[in-house]
Design an enzyme around this catalytic site. Structure first.
Site, PDB file in Angstrom:
ATOM      1  N   LYS A  81       0.836  -1.205   0.000  1.00 22.31           N
ATOM      2  CA  LYS A  81       0.000   0.000   0.000  1.00 22.31           C
ATOM      3  C   LYS A  81       0.868   1.250   0.000  1.00 22.31           C
ATOM      4  O   LYS A  81       1.859   1.331   0.739  1.00 22.31           O
ATOM      5  CB  LYS A  81      -0.920  -0.016   1.226  1.00 22.31           C
ATOM      6  CG  LYS A  81      -1.945   1.119   1.252  1.00 22.31           C
ATOM      7  CD  LYS A  81      -2.857   0.972   2.474  1.00 22.31           C
ATOM      8  CE  LYS A  81      -3.908   2.068   2.544  1.00 22.31           C
ATOM      9  NZ  LYS A  81      -4.797   1.905   3.726  1.00 22.31           N
ATOM     10  N   SER A 156      -9.669   1.740   3.058  1.00 19.61           N
ATOM     11  CA  SER A 156      -8.832   2.492   2.141  1.00 19.61           C
ATOM     12  C   SER A 156      -7.833   1.632   1.374  1.00 19.61           C
ATOM     13  O   SER A 156      -7.232   2.085   0.398  1.00 19.61           O
ATOM     14  CB  SER A 156      -8.075   3.569   2.918  1.00 19.61           C
ATOM     15  OG  SER A 156      -7.211   2.978   3.888  1.00 19.61           O
ATOM     16  N   SER A 180      -9.910  -0.767   7.210  1.00 19.42           N
ATOM     17  CA  SER A 180      -9.368  -0.583   5.863  1.00 19.42           C
ATOM     18  C   SER A 180      -8.635  -1.782   5.292  1.00 19.42           C
ATOM     19  O   SER A 180      -8.203  -1.754   4.149  1.00 19.42           O
ATOM     20  CB  SER A 180      -8.429   0.631   5.836  1.00 19.42           C
ATOM     21  OG  SER A 180      -9.156   1.819   5.997  1.00 19.42           O
TER      22      SER A 180
END
Length: 480
Positions: A81, A156, A180
């Site tokens: 990420k 996210s 997330s």
């Protein structure tokens, strides 16, 4: 799933390298080519790390040729990420503010991952500064769910879930502040793990809400997620919040011994569920009962206050953490400003997206004089009550199970103009982060439209072993 990694696991890659069916470099080149070809469909990667990946793969092959142990993740392609810093590799946090930022150091999780032989294929797209539940709040465009391209992948960490579901990475790292990791895992039909707060070092994780942020793994199997957490977990002197607690051998603990385990169903988690989601969760509960688990109802009475509590605490911490992005140091800088005050104002106006601005303003408000006690202090008291709810419930049972989300993946743009509805989609995941306990999502079936649904599992602090054992037994029972 299609592509060169769709059927690979950590074990199959290790076996293939040992049997010389392929080299780490060959697998990496195939993975990079597939990622380049598939990424236009999902926009899951912001940066493809070809040079770094090939250099790491060649190092693995050199160790193998020399008869050395290349590490438990040798040759495994991994997405990261883009809020986790990587030395010499652009880290944007999906924001215009850091569009060209090249970090001078690696996060601890990255160091441990590469020391174990893992290959970083690229940096994955996400909501800006990890603020969102759909991966639509990115300066680089929204991520699309590989299961249904007109749907969101969750957020996210949507990009990290998407690359595993799409087969362009075997594993990935995400971050979880209010769900997330688990919500994207549920929406994309993969496994996602939020470890106990402090289990994995946050050093090098761009801070959103420091008391809530976790780094955790995505994988296609419970065994692989356990293997990745095994590598990145443990005390780190560079992070004072990382735990001294020893890290068990998660993979060896997957013995299928779940008969007699007590499972709790929180009654608050079955209110307002979409019917298909509820049906799939109850079918998963039936599977656990057939495995010999004892199921009973538990009470988490303060769940209804979790969303407002979370969005006070998280935005307050975000407003403080994001104050550093001002155009002075490593961010982009507004060229039109003529004074220092203008530079601050215009840089932040141009650099931050709408959701970041919304949360910064809300967080600054709840910390301001006259409102601190009314909002922030009260929210921390509610957080303590949520934590107590879990402690009491987990004194009665070995694990708690329930849905990850009230509904499966929604369509792109469906909630983007309704932030309150978007916030409420995290109702079942936020509580785990507030309490700091380990929790995960494991796939438990698809709706009639083919949309995945995840089963959420919670256990006591630092008892990831119990969580993995239960999830693995459930996964194997479903696949038989």
């Amino acid at each position: 799933m299609t592509g060169p990694l769709a059927n690979h696991t950590i074990d199959s890659i290790r076996s293939g390298l040992k049997a010389k069916q392929f080299s780490a470099e060959e697998l990496t080149r195939a993975a990079l080519a597939f990622a380049e070809a598939e990424n236009p469909k999902t926009n899951a990667y912001i940066t493809i790390a070809s040079e770094r990946a090939l250099a790491a793969a060649k190092a693995v092959d050199a160790k193998l040729a020399a008869g050395e142990n290349p590490g438990p993740l040798a040759g495994v392609p991994i997405g990261v990420k883009d809020v986790i810093v990587t030395r010499g590799l652009r880290t944007t946090c999906a924001s215009r503010m850091l569009a060209n930022y090249i970090p001078p150091y690696d996060a601890t999780a990255i160091i441990r991952l590469e020391q174990a032989g893992g290959i970083i294929i690229g940096k994955t797209n996400c909501d800006e500064f990890a603020m969102g539940s759909s991966s639509e709040n990115s300066a680089f465009g929204p991520v699309r769910n590989p299961v249904a391209l007109d749907r969101v992948p969750g957020g996210s960490s949507g990009g990290s879930a998407a690359v595993v579901a799409q087969g362009t990475a075997t594993l990935s790292l995400g971050s979880d502040t209010g769900g997330s990791i688990r919500q994207p895992a549920s929406f994309c039909g993969v496994t996602g793990v939020t470890p106990t707060y402090g289990r994995v070092s946050r050093y090098g994780l761009t801070a959103f809400a420091s008391s809530l942020d976790h780094i955790g793994p995505f994988a296609r199997t419970v065994r692989d997620s356990a293997g990745l957490l095994q590598v990145i977990a443990g005390r780190d002197e560079l992070d004072s919040t990382s735990a001294v607690a020893p890290v068990p051998d998660y993979v060896s603990a997957l013995d299928g011994q779940v008969r007699g385990k007590k499972i709790g169903l929180p009654k608050q988690y079955f209110e307002g569920l979409a019917s298909e989601t509820g049906d799939l969760i109850m079918k998963a509960v039936d599977v656990l009962q057939n495995l010999g688990c004892q199921v009973s109802e538990v009470d988490l009475p303060h769940t209804q206050y979790a969303v407002p509590c979370y969005y006070v605490i998280a935005t307050a911490e975000a407003s403080s953490n994001l104050a550093r992005y001002d155009g002075v140091r490593y961010t982009t800088r507004a060229s039109s400003a003529t004074t220092l005050a203008d530079m601050y104002r215009v840089t932040r106006d141009e650099g931050f997206g709408a959701e970041c601005k919304r949360r910064i303003m809300l967080g600054t408000y709840v910390l301001s004089s006259g409102y601190y006690d009314a909002y922030y202090v009260k929210a921390q008291k509610v957080r303590a009550l949520v934590t107590q709810d879990y402690a009491k419930a987990l004194d009665q049972v070995d694990a708690i199970v329930g849905p990850v989300s009230p509904f499966p993946a929604f369509k792109l743009g469906e909630m983007v103009n309704d932030p309150v509805a978007m916030y409420l989609s995290d109702i079942y995941t936020i509580t785990g982060d507030l309490a700091g306990i380990p929790c995960m999502s494991v796939p438990c079936g698809n709706t009639a439209e083919g949309l995945p649904v995840g089963l959420q599992i919670f256990t006591r602090h630092f008892n990831e072993v119990e969580m993995f054992r239960l999830a693995d037994a459930y996964e194997k029972s479903r696949s038989e």
